[in-house]
Enzyme design. Sequence first.
Site, PDB file in Angstrom:
ATOM      1  N   GLU A 324       0.851  -1.189   0.000  1.00 59.35           N
ATOM      2  CA  GLU A 324       0.000   0.000   0.000  1.00 59.35           C
ATOM      3  C   GLU A 324       0.888   1.241   0.000  1.00 59.35           C
ATOM      4  O   GLU A 324       1.947   1.256   0.637  1.00 59.35           O
ATOM      5  CB  GLU A 324      -0.899   0.044   1.243  1.00 59.35           C
ATOM      6  CG  GLU A 324      -2.000  -0.994   1.266  1.00 59.35           C
ATOM      7  CD  GLU A 324      -1.551  -2.282   1.935  1.00 59.35           C
ATOM      8  OE1 GLU A 324      -0.503  -2.253   2.642  1.00 59.35           O
ATOM      9  OE2 GLU A 324      -2.205  -3.328   1.747  1.00 59.35           O
ATOM     10  N   TYR A 336       7.899   2.554  -7.239  1.00 60.00           N
ATOM     11  CA  TYR A 336       7.263   1.253  -7.422  1.00 60.00           C
ATOM     12  C   TYR A 336       6.881   1.011  -8.883  1.00 60.00           C
ATOM     13  O   TYR A 336       6.912  -0.123  -9.365  1.00 60.00           O
ATOM     14  CB  TYR A 336       6.037   1.142  -6.515  1.00 60.00           C
ATOM     15  CG  TYR A 336       6.393   1.123  -5.045  1.00 60.00           C
ATOM     16  CD1 TYR A 336       7.355   0.245  -4.554  1.00 60.00           C
ATOM     17  CD2 TYR A 336       5.779   1.991  -4.139  1.00 60.00           C
ATOM     18  CE1 TYR A 336       7.698   0.234  -3.208  1.00 60.00           C
ATOM     19  CE2 TYR A 336       6.101   1.978  -2.799  1.00 60.00           C
ATOM     20  CZ  TYR A 336       7.064   1.101  -2.338  1.00 60.00           C
ATOM     21  OH  TYR A 336       7.400   1.088  -1.010  1.00 60.00           O
TER      22      TYR A 336
END
Length: 367
Positions: A324, A336
């Site tokens: 998350e 990411y």
Amino acid sequence: MKILSIDTTMAACSAAIVDTEAAQPLAEAFLPMERGHAEALAPMVDHLMRQSGLAHSQIDRIAVTVGPGTFTGVRIGLSFARGLGVALGIPIIGIDSLSAIATNAPEESPLLVVLDARNDDVYAALFDASRRLIAGPLLSKTGSAAEMAPSETLLLGTASHTLRAVSGRSDLRMSKGSDLPIAAHFARLAARAEPAGIPAPLYLRAADAKPQATALRKIETLCFETADQSTASLLAVLHADAFEEGWTAAAFEGLLSLPGTAALIAMERGEPLAFILTRRAADEAEIITLGTRLPDQRRGVAQQLIGAQMERLKAAGVLTIFLEVATSNDPARALYGKVGFVEAGLRKDYYRRNGFHEDALVLRKEL
């Protein structure tokens, strides 16, 4: 009392067997080395045991330096001491490196031990003329550490010459003792200490570094160390250096005690720069937290660290990894994205800080 003392925290491997009722050590060894402590320590101790004429069952205590020092060196000594101490069922006494070094100087004047901590920082501890600890161990700027020393103080340690030059004080005198821990000298400290369970490593690096404004050199020579519960305090320091709300060492120790939880630390020349904590269940895993020290951010550390941990998870049978990230955390989302994560969902009001709520994106990557 018969004590086995060992040190691998700095640029030497040292061990000794001391009988506190005897004037001289039964056996001792000191070998300067920058690397290779893990390979040298066990044979050194075996040799000293034979030289002393004692059986392992005759050792009453183990004394081991717990840092500050190099990350790998601290772990080598502690791991060896823990393994042997648990096997023999005897107390393991942790000695901080500065107190260990203080035993190298004669007891005639106050003593300030200072070790180079890089970037104009030093690890410092002040002792009185009888070598009782007065202040520290602590992390300080070189100039500030000099202010700890009263008049006519002896200086000792790898940063002692630098500190004397920076201070401009003529009343500070250089000790002729060794700047590194010597096992035969600090062993007797363990005889006076109260056993308090398994000692933990001592990390003093403060979470006050500031990011640099200019373009940063990418780090290409990282190595990776698996972390465990014994490194919980280091993980807490690194986390506090990366986030406003740092996690405690107890929190990391608890997480690392859970099945499937693993941590990896990225290092450059023995200095820890970043960490990642993951949890695996069957063929899925999640990144619990990831952090890089402020001065080492935007240098490619986190990207390499994620890649290294994903390789380990893949080898363990993990097929999919989740995480998350706050919707407003653009740098993290960009990172990411670079390593192949894609959006898989949204969690409303997932982050709650000081009355502020923020959504979290759920990201996924197939390994």
